[in-house]
Scaffold this active site. Structure first.
Site, PDB file in Angstrom:
ATOM      1  N   LYS A 111     -33.269  30.691 -17.095  1.00  9.42           N
ATOM      2  CA  LYS A 111     -34.385  30.889 -17.774  1.00  9.42           C
ATOM      3  C   LYS A 111     -35.281  29.498 -17.350  1.00  9.42           C
ATOM      4  O   LYS A 111     -36.613  29.666 -17.369  1.00  9.42           O
ATOM      5  CB  LYS A 111     -34.520  31.157 -19.056  1.00  9.42           C
ATOM      6  CG  LYS A 111     -33.827  32.558 -19.479  1.00  9.42           C
ATOM      7  CD  LYS A 111     -34.143  33.321 -20.744  1.00  9.42           C
ATOM      8  CE  LYS A 111     -33.537  34.564 -21.128  1.00  9.42           C
ATOM      9  NZ  LYS A 111     -33.895  34.889 -22.483  1.00  9.42           N
ATOM     10  N   LYS A 195     -29.646  42.026 -12.569  1.00  5.79           N
ATOM     11  CA  LYS A 195     -29.714  42.611 -13.995  1.00  5.79           C
ATOM     12  C   LYS A 195     -31.144  43.339 -14.267  1.00  5.79           C
ATOM     13  O   LYS A 195     -32.075  42.796 -14.122  1.00  5.79           O
ATOM     14  CB  LYS A 195     -29.159  41.828 -14.989  1.00  5.79           C
ATOM     15  CG  LYS A 195     -29.055  42.303 -16.426  1.00  5.79           C
ATOM     16  CD  LYS A 195     -28.689  40.984 -17.224  1.00  5.79           C
ATOM     17  CE  LYS A 195     -29.732  40.054 -17.620  1.00  5.79           C
ATOM     18  NZ  LYS A 195     -29.625  39.388 -18.881  1.00  5.79           N
ATOM     19  N   LYS A 198     -36.085  42.414 -18.999  1.00  5.58           N
ATOM     20  CA  LYS A 198     -37.562  42.572 -19.404  1.00  5.58           C
ATOM     21  C   LYS A 198     -38.399  41.984 -18.692  1.00  5.58           C
ATOM     22  O   LYS A 198     -39.831  42.096 -18.595  1.00  5.58           O
ATOM     23  CB  LYS A 198     -37.511  42.269 -20.916  1.00  5.58           C
ATOM     24  CG  LYS A 198     -36.927  42.960 -21.824  1.00  5.58           C
ATOM     25  CD  LYS A 198     -37.076  42.319 -23.262  1.00  5.58           C
ATOM     26  CE  LYS A 198     -35.921  43.031 -24.260  1.00  5.58           C
ATOM     27  NZ  LYS A 198     -35.747  41.979 -25.203  1.00  5.58           N
TER      28      LYS A 198
HETATM   29  P1  TYM Z   1     -31.417  40.501 -25.580  1.00  6.38           P
HETATM   30  O1  TYM Z   1     -32.735  40.788 -26.433  1.00  6.38           O
HETATM   31  O2  TYM Z   1     -31.773  40.010 -24.203  1.00  6.38           O
HETATM   32  O3  TYM Z   1     -30.773  42.015 -25.391  1.00  6.38           O
HETATM   33  C1  TYM Z   1     -30.410  42.726 -26.496  1.00  6.38           C
HETATM   34  C2  TYM Z   1     -29.139  43.445 -25.945  1.00  6.38           C
HETATM   35  O4  TYM Z   1     -29.116  44.182 -24.774  1.00  6.38           O
HETATM   36  C3  TYM Z   1     -28.126  43.707 -24.118  1.00  6.38           C
HETATM   37  N1  TYM Z   1     -28.530  43.754 -22.468  1.00  6.38           N
HETATM   38  C4  TYM Z   1     -28.168  44.500 -21.476  1.00  6.38           C
HETATM   39  N2  TYM Z   1     -26.789  45.239 -21.594  1.00  6.38           N
HETATM   40  C5  TYM Z   1     -26.592  45.841 -20.461  1.00  6.38           C
HETATM   41  N3  TYM Z   1     -27.487  45.682 -19.350  1.00  6.38           N
HETATM   42  C6  TYM Z   1     -28.508  44.843 -19.228  1.00  6.38           C
HETATM   43  N4  TYM Z   1     -29.315  45.105 -18.118  1.00  6.38           N
HETATM   44  C7  TYM Z   1     -28.813  44.288 -20.638  1.00  6.38           C
HETATM   45  N5  TYM Z   1     -29.957  43.619 -20.954  1.00  6.38           N
HETATM   46  C8  TYM Z   1     -29.804  43.338 -22.083  1.00  6.38           C
HETATM   47  C9  TYM Z   1     -27.691  42.417 -24.346  1.00  6.38           C
HETATM   48  O5  TYM Z   1     -26.315  42.009 -23.926  1.00  6.38           O
HETATM   49  C10 TYM Z   1     -27.821  42.416 -25.884  1.00  6.38           C
HETATM   50  O6  TYM Z   1     -26.561  42.945 -26.438  1.00  6.38           O
HETATM   51  N6  TYM Z   1     -29.188  36.463 -27.198  1.00  6.38           N
HETATM   52  C11 TYM Z   1     -29.436  37.982 -27.460  1.00  6.38           C
HETATM   53  C12 TYM Z   1     -29.784  38.132 -28.888  1.00  6.38           C
HETATM   54  C13 TYM Z   1     -29.143  37.849 -30.044  1.00  6.38           C
HETATM   55  C14 TYM Z   1     -27.992  38.006 -30.627  1.00  6.38           C
HETATM   56  C15 TYM Z   1     -27.936  37.140 -31.729  1.00  6.38           C
HETATM   57  C16 TYM Z   1     -27.038  39.273 -30.194  1.00  6.38           C
HETATM   58  C17 TYM Z   1     -29.591  36.641 -30.742  1.00  6.38           C
HETATM   59  N7  TYM Z   1     -28.828  36.438 -31.888  1.00  6.38           N
HETATM   60  C18 TYM Z   1     -26.410  37.298 -32.521  1.00  6.38           C
HETATM   61  C19 TYM Z   1     -25.969  39.333 -30.848  1.00  6.38           C
HETATM   62  C20 TYM Z   1     -25.724  38.526 -32.021  1.00  6.38           C
HETATM   63  C21 TYM Z   1     -30.283  38.174 -26.295  1.00  6.38           C
HETATM   64  O7  TYM Z   1     -31.042  37.865 -25.911  1.00  6.38           O
HETATM   65  O8  TYM Z   1     -30.484  39.741 -26.368  1.00  6.38           O
END
Ligand code: TYM
Length: 333
Positions: A111, A195, A198
């Site tokens: 990032k 991947k 967004k």
């Molecule tokens: P975020 O917002 O990027 O994504 C949310 C969830 O979607 C999953 N994900 C995917 N799974 C499969 N294929 C993909 N291409 C894909 N893109 C995203 C992510 O693995 C995630 O489960 N850091 C986290 C948010 C967070 C969090 C937490 C999660 C903050 N605090 C505590 C669990 C527990 C994040 O940026 O997810």
């Protein structure tokens, strides 16, 4: 006692990767666990954002959770910033996290890109806040997509470091990642080695949860593929990332497996397979998009869900923070 915690960032639109990698699993797990689902709005501040859009996205992610089938009465559903314990525990954890651990985080490197010196502290410290999110509720299980695995290992390390430093062996449970289902890493529709994300500049790289039927069908039709027909075995998909991705998406949407999908579609050309996939995707995602749209027009209902969730989450968080303050040696009145 087992407790789930997970969250998504309210940045831009949720997409099929978020749904298949996480949200769809949460819906299933809510019957087996006590669960807390968070809209991690503080994390969304780590990248460029517009305040009005952020406010709207917090409600949109809440709507997506509910539309996908998360029951806001049975589970706790809230936005992170409404519970002050997240930021408080984040600071205490920051004082127990060696920089060397953060330097290993691959997502920060991706990032921050080439402009590392200009990257903000919040982006660097992002995984510490994530550890605080989970451990504030002493969660034991965290259902996420594969890309969050390294962050979860760090959360375990931070919880362990805290327990050891204060000689409180089992104070924080070490949370287990739950990386479940066929599609733990959904790839871009334009490039099977990247991947689905967004932040990809091409909207054709992903299917958004709000896309209408025509858009879903068009994006699948335009998805990159190779010239061969579908193979008979999963092993033969190994060197064909785009084919593998579409078969994986099909399997996850159909609650099936890649081998079962291949048993049915081996030998098909992509044109036929893509049209079956588009029909399946529209059938599964259409109702979610429609319900999201309805909920987005019911702002008071969404705000009521978040407010009630924040009260319930806040009660658990306050108890943990009281214990944490006693353990670390802070006075509370
Ligand atoms: P975020 O917002 O990027 O994504 C949310 C969830 O979607 C999953 N994900 C995917 N799974 C499969 N294929 C993909 N291409 C894909 N893109 C995203 C992510 O693995 C995630 O489960 N850091 C986290 C948010 C967070 C969090 C937490 C999660 C903050 N605090 C505590 C669990 C527990 C994040 O940026 O997810």
């Amino acid at each position: 006692m087992n407790r789930i915690f997970s969250g998504m960032q309210p940045t831009r639109q949720l997409h099929l990767g978020n749904y298949l990698g996480a949200l769809k699993n949460w819906v299933r797990l809510q019957d087996q666990f006590e669960a807390i689902f968070c809209v991690v709005d503080l994390h969304a501040l780590t990248i460029d954002h517009d305040p009005e859009t952020l406010r709207n996205n917090i409600r949109a992610v809440t709507a997506a959770y509910v539309a996908a089938g998360i029951d806001p009465e049975k589970n706790i559903l809230f936005n992170q910033s409404a519970v002050p314990g997240h930021a408080e525990l984040n600071w205490i954890f920051a004082c127990h996290t060696p920089l060397g651990w953060l330097n290993r985080m691959t997502q920060f490197k991706e990032k921050a890109g080439k402009h590392r010196e200009n990257a903000v502290l919040g982006l660097y410290a992002y995984p510490v806040l994530m550890a605080a999110d989970i451990l504030l509720y002493k969660a034991t299980h965290v259902p996420v997509g594969e890309d969050q695995k390294q962050h979860l290992e760090l959360a375990r390390d931070i919880g362990g470091a805290f327990n050891r430093y204060y000689k409180r062996d089992d104070f924080f449970p070490l949370p287990e990642p739950q990386i479940l289902g066929e599609a733990t890493r959904v790839m871009s529709l334009r490039d099977g080695t990247k991947k689905m994300s967004k932040s990809d500049e091409s909207d054709y790289s992903r299917i958004n949860l709000t896309d209408d039927a025509d858009t879903i069908a068009l994006k699948i039709r335009k998805a990159k593929t190779d010239p061969e027909p579908l193979p008979e075995t999963v092993e033969e998909l190994e060197k064909r990332p785009e084919a593998d991705n579409l078969v994986t998406i099909y399997a996850a949407l159909a609650d099936s497996s890649r081998s079962a999908v291949l048993a049915e579609h081996a030998g098909s050309q992509f044109s036929g397979f893509k049209s079956a996939l588009a029909d399946l995707a529209v059938a599964k995602l259409g109702p979610i998009a429609a319900e999201m749209k309805r909920l987005m027009d019911e702002r008071t209902e969404l705000d009521r869900i978040l407010q009630r969730g924040a009260e319930r989450a806040g009660a658990i968080a306050e108890k943990t923070m009281g214990e944490v303050k006693d353990i670390v040696g802070l006075l509370r009145y």
